[in-house]
Scaffold this motif. Structure first.
Motif, PDB file in Angstrom:
ATOM      1  N   ARG A 249     -99.566 111.280  87.753  1.00  0.00           N
ATOM      2  CA  ARG A 249     -99.992 112.563  88.308  1.00  0.00           C
ATOM      3  C   ARG A 249     -98.784 113.302  88.877  1.00  0.00           C
ATOM      4  N   ILE A 250     -98.693 114.590  88.605  1.00  0.00           N
ATOM      5  CA  ILE A 250     -97.592 115.405  89.128  1.00  0.00           C
ATOM      6  C   ILE A 250     -97.947 115.861  90.541  1.00  0.00           C
ATOM      7  N   MET A 251     -97.058 115.581  91.492  1.00  0.00           N
ATOM      8  CA  MET A 251     -97.278 115.991  92.878  1.00  0.00           C
ATOM      9  C   MET A 251     -96.305 117.125  93.239  1.00  0.00           C
ATOM     10  N   PRO A 252     -96.643 117.926  94.273  1.00  0.00           N
ATOM     11  CA  PRO A 252     -95.724 119.000  94.685  1.00  0.00           C
ATOM     12  C   PRO A 252     -94.305 118.474  94.950  1.00  0.00           C
ATOM     13  N   GLU A 253     -94.213 117.231  95.447  1.00  0.00           N
ATOM     14  CA  GLU A 253     -92.903 116.635  95.748  1.00  0.00           C
ATOM     15  C   GLU A 253     -92.049 116.430  94.490  1.00  0.00           C
ATOM     16  N   ASP A 254     -92.672 116.522  93.293  1.00  0.00           N
ATOM     17  CA  ASP A 254     -91.926 116.370  92.034  1.00  0.00           C
ATOM     18  C   ASP A 254     -91.419 117.716  91.515  1.00  0.00           C
ATOM     19  N   VAL A 255     -91.912 118.812  92.125  1.00  0.00           N
ATOM     20  CA  VAL A 255     -91.766 120.125  91.492  1.00  0.00           C
ATOM     21  C   VAL A 255     -90.640 120.960  92.096  1.00  0.00           C
ATOM     22  N   THR A 256     -89.800 121.508  91.217  1.00  0.00           N
ATOM     23  CA  THR A 256     -88.789 122.488  91.627  1.00  0.00           C
ATOM     24  C   THR A 256     -89.328 123.880  91.321  1.00  0.00           C
ATOM     25  N   ILE A 257     -89.284 124.750  92.326  1.00  0.00           N
ATOM     26  CA  ILE A 257     -89.780 126.124  92.171  1.00  0.00           C
ATOM     27  C   ILE A 257     -88.593 127.048  91.913  1.00  0.00           C
ATOM     28  N   ASN A 258     -88.776 128.015  91.025  1.00  0.00           N
ATOM     29  CA  ASN A 258     -87.735 129.020  90.790  1.00  0.00           C
ATOM     30  C   ASN A 258     -88.335 130.411  91.000  1.00  0.00           C
TER      31      ASN A 258
ATOM     32  N   LYS B 199     -90.125 119.770  95.943  1.00  0.00           N
ATOM     33  CA  LYS B 199     -88.895 118.996  95.804  1.00  0.00           C
ATOM     34  C   LYS B 199     -87.699 119.887  96.144  1.00  0.00           C
ATOM     35  N   GLU B 200     -87.765 121.148  95.661  1.00  0.00           N
ATOM     36  CA  GLU B 200     -86.637 122.064  95.853  1.00  0.00           C
ATOM     37  C   GLU B 200     -87.107 123.479  95.518  1.00  0.00           C
ATOM     38  N   VAL B 201     -86.492 124.478  96.153  1.00  0.00           N
ATOM     39  CA  VAL B 201     -86.747 125.870  95.758  1.00  0.00           C
ATOM     40  C   VAL B 201     -85.416 126.461  95.313  1.00  0.00           C
ATOM     41  N   ARG B 202     -85.414 127.051  94.100  1.00  0.00           N
ATOM     42  CA  ARG B 202     -84.179 127.618  93.545  1.00  0.00           C
ATOM     43  C   ARG B 202     -84.319 129.112  93.348  1.00  0.00           C
ATOM     44  N   PHE B 203     -83.174 129.780  93.312  1.00  0.00           N
ATOM     45  CA  PHE B 203     -83.181 131.218  93.019  1.00  0.00           C
ATOM     46  C   PHE B 203     -82.223 131.441  91.852  1.00  0.00           C
TER      47      PHE B 203
ATOM     48  N   THR C 265     -80.724 133.090  85.863  1.00  0.00           N
ATOM     49  CA  THR C 265     -80.180 132.954  84.500  1.00  0.00           C
ATOM     50  C   THR C 265     -81.119 132.125  83.626  1.00  0.00           C
ATOM     51  N   VAL C 266     -82.217 131.614  84.229  1.00  0.00           N
ATOM     52  CA  VAL C 266     -83.213 130.887  83.433  1.00  0.00           C
ATOM     53  C   VAL C 266     -84.555 131.597  83.557  1.00  0.00           C
ATOM     54  N   THR C 267     -85.473 131.299  82.617  1.00  0.00           N
ATOM     55  CA  THR C 267     -86.732 132.045  82.609  1.00  0.00           C
ATOM     56  C   THR C 267     -87.923 131.210  83.077  1.00  0.00           C
ATOM     57  N   TRP C 268     -87.684 129.947  83.501  1.00  0.00           N
ATOM     58  CA  TRP C 268     -88.834 129.138  83.935  1.00  0.00           C
ATOM     59  C   TRP C 268     -89.176 129.388  85.403  1.00  0.00           C
ATOM     60  N   LEU C 269     -90.451 129.136  85.747  1.00  0.00           N
ATOM     61  CA  LEU C 269     -90.947 129.414  87.098  1.00  0.00           C
ATOM     62  C   LEU C 269     -91.032 128.148  87.942  1.00  0.00           C
ATOM     63  N   ALA C 270     -91.220 127.009  87.267  1.00  0.00           N
ATOM     64  CA  ALA C 270     -91.299 125.729  87.973  1.00  0.00           C
ATOM     65  C   ALA C 270     -90.961 124.637  86.974  1.00  0.00           C
ATOM     66  N   SER C 271     -90.447 123.503  87.472  1.00  0.00           N
ATOM     67  CA  SER C 271     -90.154 122.409  86.543  1.00  0.00           C
ATOM     68  C   SER C 271     -90.292 121.066  87.241  1.00  0.00           C
ATOM     69  N   TRP C 272     -90.512 120.024  86.457  1.00  0.00           N
ATOM     70  CA  TRP C 272     -90.572 118.659  86.978  1.00  0.00           C
ATOM     71  C   TRP C 272     -90.178 117.720  85.842  1.00  0.00           C
ATOM     72  N   THR C 273     -89.881 116.475  86.186  1.00  0.00           N
ATOM     73  CA  THR C 273     -89.521 115.489  85.167  1.00  0.00           C
ATOM     74  C   THR C 273     -90.727 114.607  84.910  1.00  0.00           C
ATOM     75  N   GLU C 274     -91.137 114.494  83.637  1.00  0.00           N
ATOM     76  CA  GLU C 274     -92.288 113.608  83.370  1.00  0.00           C
ATOM     77  C   GLU C 274     -91.779 112.180  83.230  1.00  0.00           C
TER      78      GLU C 274
ATOM     79  N   TYR D  24     -91.567 122.458  81.890  1.00  0.00           N
ATOM     80  CA  TYR D  24     -91.415 123.749  82.559  1.00  0.00           C
ATOM     81  C   TYR D  24     -92.705 124.544  82.552  1.00  0.00           C
ATOM     82  N   ILE D  25     -92.861 125.383  83.568  1.00  0.00           N
ATOM     83  CA  ILE D  25     -93.885 126.420  83.513  1.00  0.00           C
ATOM     84  C   ILE D  25     -93.164 127.686  83.061  1.00  0.00           C
TER      85      ILE D  25
END
Length: 573
Positions: free
Chosen positions: A184-193, A210-214, A217-226, A234-235
């Protein structure tokens, strides 16, 4: 930045101010991913049995058991590798007491749990209309809240705004990891952009990101490692968004540029067949295959991590057989290997003599499991391609050859005199030529025989109606011969009109049957969505007066809005 000619037709939204190199957006605001609901325990009366006796499982163990139970009648659960991987991962999640008891998958009985989920499913299907409507409204509300973002002032749709639910990994073909537990993917796994000045999305209560990025240069909104292949997920934005549309358009513009230099490239690899360096010869033969057969490049992979699939550069000696003569053709290469997604590629191709000679040389004194192109890597090949043309990769050849094939086939097959159904049959035949080139297969749908039978019954009924109508026309004509009065003459016309309409309907049904039969093992969708410049299809529709919705459904029309805006009937790829 798109320094590209527009083709015909204007196109406002695709042409806003250009940003500096590498920058994809100035403003990005969204709600973050929607997390799938937590596990709901089974009712008390639905039980798991071990060795014939009911056994109450801990919550975590029960949840994993339901993943297997849901797939009980699936082909996957009959495979040993799936069973072993599942059992190994399931035991890891058990309490020590459960591990002491549950030691053999064959003694596990999931049938009652399976039955429960089948019944749940049936009950959902049988819900009254109002209930279904209520569920739809709830889903729409989630979509409204999480399914959109603000990108540079535009409200854009997000493609996959929900995290993937936990379950058992399936993989394609004989994947060595099938049956493993997808966590299961938890918020703690997710990087927000998102953008620095935007309202940063709130994680669910009691959790943190897990982290918030700004990073603009990339087009994804959130990412995690499966956890199965350790790959990033990616979202992303929906294909209909401006950003994706531009990227898509650029992809086809690169393929169109190849058209101008492809003759030089072909002349070059022909010269290289005679090169003194074996490395160059191998590169030239591989490039010939990529160009002529639309093979994928085939990257180097970790062994045991993925299914044993190959592309052009990773072909082994065992994957080809050479026939100086076969079926009346000379210099035939017989390919047989598993390509991407474990789809078998089988083809017999007559090649030019120097290619055949070179292959004999590359195979000399090698074992079946040795690499055919042992001096070649995809990196070396792609560097060479980049040198030949900016932005050129093996995939561009696939896109170019697919699009050019569609355009040529449409020119050859479309008869302007045909009715709409006849023209659409020609379109599907042109699309099929591309799918065959790209080896896009599917297994025959389970419902194929049934739906074909239904269609055949319709055809038989229609044939009877046509025969009856022919009788009626003959009767009316005889009557007119006898009486010569105006009423009888009008009746003849009426009966003829009816006959003509029925004959047209019969022709349409026959076309449908032909199309269905010819397409049963070919997947047309992959090339239509990913390899064919949509402007070719749009131009064809405009030229022959075919409604675009007969070629592209609503989602596809949104994805290709840029092409529908842009291409006139005289567009040439």
């Amino acid at each position: 930045p798109l320094g590209l000619g527009m083709g015909s037709g204007g196109c406002g939204r695709w042409e806003e101010e250009k940003k500096e190199d590498g920058v994809k957006w100035m403003q990005l605001e969204h709600r973050g991913p929607y997390f799938v609901p937590l596990y709901e325990p089974l009712p008390e009366d639905v039980q798991f049995y071990y060795d014939g006796k009911p056994l109450k499982l801990s919550l975590a163990t029960e949840e994993i058991a339901t993943f297997y139970a849901k797939m009980l009648h699936h082909e996957y659960t009959t495979k040993e590798i799936f069973q072993n991987n599942f059992f190994h991962d399931w035991r890891k999640g058990m309490t020590s007491e459960e591990q002491e008891i549950i030691k053999d998958l064959d003694k596990c009985d999931f049938r009652e749990i399976h039955k429960y989920f089948v019944e749940q499913n049936e009950a959902r299907k049988a819900l009254p209309k109002e209930e279904k409507q209520k569920l739809k409204e709830e889903a729409d509300k989630i979509q409204e809240e999480y399914g959109y973002c603000i990108l540079d002032g535009h409200r854009e749709k997000i493609a996959n705004f929900k995290t993937e639910p936990p379950g058992l990994f399936r993989g394609r073909g004989e994947h060595p990891k099938m049956g493993m537990l997808k966590k299961r993917i938890m918020p703690e796994d997710v990087t927000i952009n998102c953008s620095r000045d935007s309202k940063i999305p709130e994680p669910p209560e009691g959790h943190k990101w897990k982290e918030v990025r700004f990073d603009n240069t990339v087009t994804w909104l959130a990412s995690w490692t499966e956890n199965i292949n350790n790959s990033l997920k990616y979202i992303m934005l929906n294909p209909s968004s401006k950003l994706k549309g531009e990227k898509d358009w650029q992809k086809y513009e690169v393929a169109r540029r190849l058209k101008d230099v492809v003759h030089e490239i072909r002349a070059q690899y022909r010269r290289d067949w005679k090169s003194k360096e074996i490395k160059k010869r191998q590169r030239a033969v591989a490039l010939y295959f990529i160009d002529k057969l639309a093979l994928r490049a085939g990257n180097e992979k970790e062994e045991g991590e993925t299914a044993d699939t190959v592309g052009c550069c990773s072909l082994r000696v065992e994957h080809i057989q050479l026939h100086p003569q076969l079926d009346g053709q000379e210099h035939v290469v017989e390919f047989d290997f598993l390509g991407k997604d474990s789809i078998r590629y089988y083809n017999k191709v007559s090649v030019e003599k120097p290619v055949f000679r070179n292959l004999q040389l590359f195979m000399k004194n090698k074992d079946p499991t040795d690499d055919l192109f042992d001096h070649l890597t995809t990196t070396f090949l792609n560097k060479h391609l980049q040198h030949l043309m900016d932005g050129l990769t093996a995939k561009v050849f696939r896109t170019y050859n697919a699009s050019i094939t569609l355009q040529e086939q449409l020119k050859a097959l479309t008869n302007p005199e045909d009715n709409v159904a006849g023209k659409l049959l020609s379109y599907n035949r042109a699309n099929r030529a591309v799918a065959i080139l790209c080896n896009h297969q599917r297994s025959i749908p389970k419902t194929f025989a049934k739906s074909m039978q239904v269609l055949q019954e319709k055809i038989d009924t229609k044939k009877k109606q046509v025969e009856e109508a022919q009788e009626e026309v003959k009767k009316a004509e005889d009557e007119y011969e006898d009486t010569k009065d105006a009423k009888a003459e009008a009746n003849v016309e009426k009966k003829k009109k009816l006959l003509k309409r029925l004959e047209e309907q019969l022709a349409k049904l026959n076309i449908q049957a032909t199309d269905k039969e010819e397409n049963k093992q070919i997947a047309l969708g992959t090339s239509k969505l990913n390899y064919l410049d949509p402007r070719i299809s749009v131009a064809w529709c405009k030229k022959f007066g075919i409604p675009i919705e007969r070629i592209y459904n609503k989602t596809q029309r949104e994805k290709f809005a840029w092409a529908i805006d842009m291409a006139g009937e005289d567009f040439e790829f």
